[in-house]
Design an enzyme around this catalytic site. Structure first.
Site, PDB file in Angstrom:
ATOM      1  N   LYS A 171      -3.473  -1.399  13.385  1.00 33.63           N
ATOM      2  CA  LYS A 171      -2.709  -0.003  13.805  1.00 33.63           C
ATOM      3  C   LYS A 171      -2.805  -0.005  15.389  1.00 33.63           C
ATOM      4  O   LYS A 171      -3.843  -0.259  15.923  1.00 33.63           O
ATOM      5  CB  LYS A 171      -3.501   1.256  13.131  1.00 33.63           C
ATOM      6  CG  LYS A 171      -3.008   1.093  11.683  1.00 33.63           C
ATOM      7  CD  LYS A 171      -3.475   2.449  11.046  1.00 33.63           C
ATOM      8  CE  LYS A 171      -5.105   2.735  11.244  1.00 33.63           C
ATOM      9  NZ  LYS A 171      -5.602   3.746  10.277  1.00 33.63           N
ATOM     10  N   GLU A 174       0.844  -1.120   0.131  1.00 33.12           N
ATOM     11  CA  GLU A 174      -0.088   0.085   0.054  1.00 33.12           C
ATOM     12  C   GLU A 174       1.013   1.316  -0.133  1.00 33.12           C
ATOM     13  O   GLU A 174       2.097   1.048   0.401  1.00 33.12           O
ATOM     14  CB  GLU A 174      -0.894  -0.140   1.209  1.00 33.12           C
ATOM     15  CG  GLU A 174      -0.161  -0.025   2.553  1.00 33.12           C
ATOM     16  CD  GLU A 174      -0.874   0.778   3.579  1.00 33.12           C
ATOM     17  OE1 GLU A 174      -1.141   1.952   3.513  1.00 33.12           O
ATOM     18  OE2 GLU A 174      -0.892   0.033   4.927  1.00 33.12           O
TER      19      GLU A 174
HETATM   20  N1  PSU Z   1      -0.375   2.121   9.424  1.00 29.95           N
HETATM   21  C1  PSU Z   1       0.236   3.363   9.597  1.00 29.95           C
HETATM   22  N2  PSU Z   1       0.006   4.485   8.950  1.00 29.95           N
HETATM   23  C2  PSU Z   1      -1.167   4.627   8.139  1.00 29.95           C
HETATM   24  C3  PSU Z   1      -1.930   3.392   7.821  1.00 29.95           C
HETATM   25  C4  PSU Z   1      -1.513   2.156   8.713  1.00 29.95           C
HETATM   26  O1  PSU Z   1       1.224   3.279  10.294  1.00 29.95           O
HETATM   27  O2  PSU Z   1      -1.582   5.792   7.715  1.00 29.95           O
HETATM   28  C5  PSU Z   1      -2.897   3.546   7.012  1.00 29.95           C
HETATM   29  C6  PSU Z   1      -3.286   2.200   6.177  1.00 29.95           C
HETATM   30  O3  PSU Z   1      -3.171   2.644   4.739  1.00 29.95           O
HETATM   31  C7  PSU Z   1      -4.818   1.748   6.588  1.00 29.95           C
HETATM   32  C8  PSU Z   1      -5.406   3.066   6.841  1.00 29.95           C
HETATM   33  O4  PSU Z   1      -5.366   0.905   5.566  1.00 29.95           O
HETATM   34  O5  PSU Z   1      -4.257   3.750   7.616  1.00 29.95           O
HETATM   35  C9  PSU Z   1      -6.742   2.900   7.405  1.00 29.95           C
HETATM   36  O6  PSU Z   1      -7.181   4.238   7.668  1.00 29.95           O
HETATM   37  P1  PSU Z   1      -8.352   4.638   8.184  1.00 29.95           P
HETATM   38  O7  PSU Z   1      -8.594   4.068   9.576  1.00 29.95           O
HETATM   39  O8  PSU Z   1      -8.944   6.042   8.353  1.00 29.95           O
HETATM   40  O9  PSU Z   1      -9.307   3.725   7.294  1.00 29.95           O
END
Ligand code: PSU
Ligand code: MN
EC number: 4.2.1.70
Length: 330
Positions: free
Chosen positions: A189, A54
């Site tokens: 995360k 990603e």
């Molecule tokens: N892990 C990190 N930083 C990020 C992400 C994950 O350390 O920015 C990203 C990934 O791309 C994941 C996204 O799919 O955060 C999910 O965001 P949200 O919670 O807004 O759906």
């Protein structure tokens, strides 16, 4: 029925529009908008293992130049293990499957000015010819469109803490529920609610396994106190459990020991950053970038170092084995 005639003609127009293009035509049209790099294209047509990566973690997860360095490192780890990396991002409205060096550099240096692109945002970013960094959900969409079966990342999105008030549940989870791709990560995360995320993954029928562990990892530490639905110790194990269902698989690989020491420090910084986010009314897709940057400040850079070092190197041995299995058609 004069009063309903205008609404029924609007309805007619909408259904006519929907009938105008079949789902298959829509998919083909979309595929023609995608640019696949020569290396990825060659690997896909020769049946070699390709690993999707990603790009939101590059644009929004880490500052420049650590983000570029980590992105390059990850790609070379994939190559060293005999597979071809396919970092996915949207550049000038074109979804790119596999970035060359110049494209990777551009994405990394643009940083947060690139649009964070989840599944729901793809059409908008393409239509406005924007630059988009794909989250797990959008990356899954493009990876499955071109037939990539494995996707490695740091931490996936999930159910946020306080989700009972905010309803903030990442579309990564619903995308995983309908996309038959194996996602390998160091868990979810660090800022999320792990037990609720595991519940939601169950609702989405995602097969979840911890790699060589009886506990689901907590991203920055090996243990979360949550029992994973299953455990795998080898790719053979995985092959036995895989039943060709049209749903995703999540392998959670615990962080290597040398990076896990700072886990408690990072957790208390996370608690503080979460309180600040509530106070400053930071919500939605802005929450993750805010929290990660704040936690990094509060820990004097420790969390960033662990984020760069942990997930991908942890997955190396797993990738080697998985690649072998994929090559042999499992
Ligand atoms: N892990 C990190 N930083 C990020 C992400 C994950 O350390 O920015 C990203 C990934 O791309 C994941 C996204 O799919 O955060 C999910 O965001 P949200 O919670 O807004 O759906
Ligand atoms: Mn969200």
């Amino acid at each position: 029925m004069a009063s309903s005639s205008s609404s029924s003609s609007a309805l007619y127009r909408i259904s006519n529009l929907q009938n105008h293009i079949s789902p298959l035509e829509a998919t083909n049209k979309l595929r023609s908008l995608v640019k696949i790099s020569p290396q990825v294209s060659e690997a896909l047509s020769n049946g070699r293992a390709v690993v999707a990566l990603e790009s939101t973690i590059i644009s929004h997860g880490m500052p420049y130049p650590q983000n570029l360095q980590t992105a390059k490192e990850v790609e070379s780890i994939v190559r060293e293990n005999g597979a071809v990396p396919a970092t996915i991002a949207i550049l000038n409205g074109v979804p790119c499957i596999g970035l060359n060096e110049e494209e990777l550099e551009r994405l990394a240096s643009l940083g947060k000015s690139v649009q964070k692109t989840a599944g729901r945002d793809i059409a908008y970013v393409v239509a406005t010819r924007g630059n988009g960094a794909t989250t797990v959900s959008a990356t899954l969409f493009f990876a499955s469109m071109v037939g990539i079966q494995v996707f490695v990342t740091g931490g996936i999105g999930g159910v946020h803490r306080h989700a009972n008030q905010t309803m903030d549940i990442s579309s990564d989870l619903t995308a995983l529920g309908r996309t038959p791709i194996a996602v390998i990560s160091a868990g979810v995360k660090s800022i999320l609610d792990i037990p609720k995320t595991l519940e939601y993954l169950e609702t989405q029928e995602v097969y979840v396994a911890a790699y060589k562990s009886d506990e689901f990892p907590a991203f920055f530490t090996e243990k979360s106190g949550c029992k994973p639905p299953s455990r795998v110790d080898s790719p053979e194990d995985y092959a036995n459990k895989k039943l060709n269902r049209q749903a995703g698989i999540l392998f959670a690989v615990p962080i290597p020991k040398q990076h896990s020491a700072a886990g408690n420090l990072i957790e208390s910084a996370t608690q503080r950053a979460l309180t600040e986010a509530r106070e400053q009314n930071v919500t939605g897709n802005a929450e993750t970038p805010f929290l990660l940057a704040r936690v990094n400040e509060l820990t004097g850079g420790t969390s960033l170092a662990a984020n760069c070092g942990s997930p991908f190197s942890a997955n190396v041995s797993y990738l080697i084995n998985l690649k072998l299995k994929l090559d042999s058609g499992l």
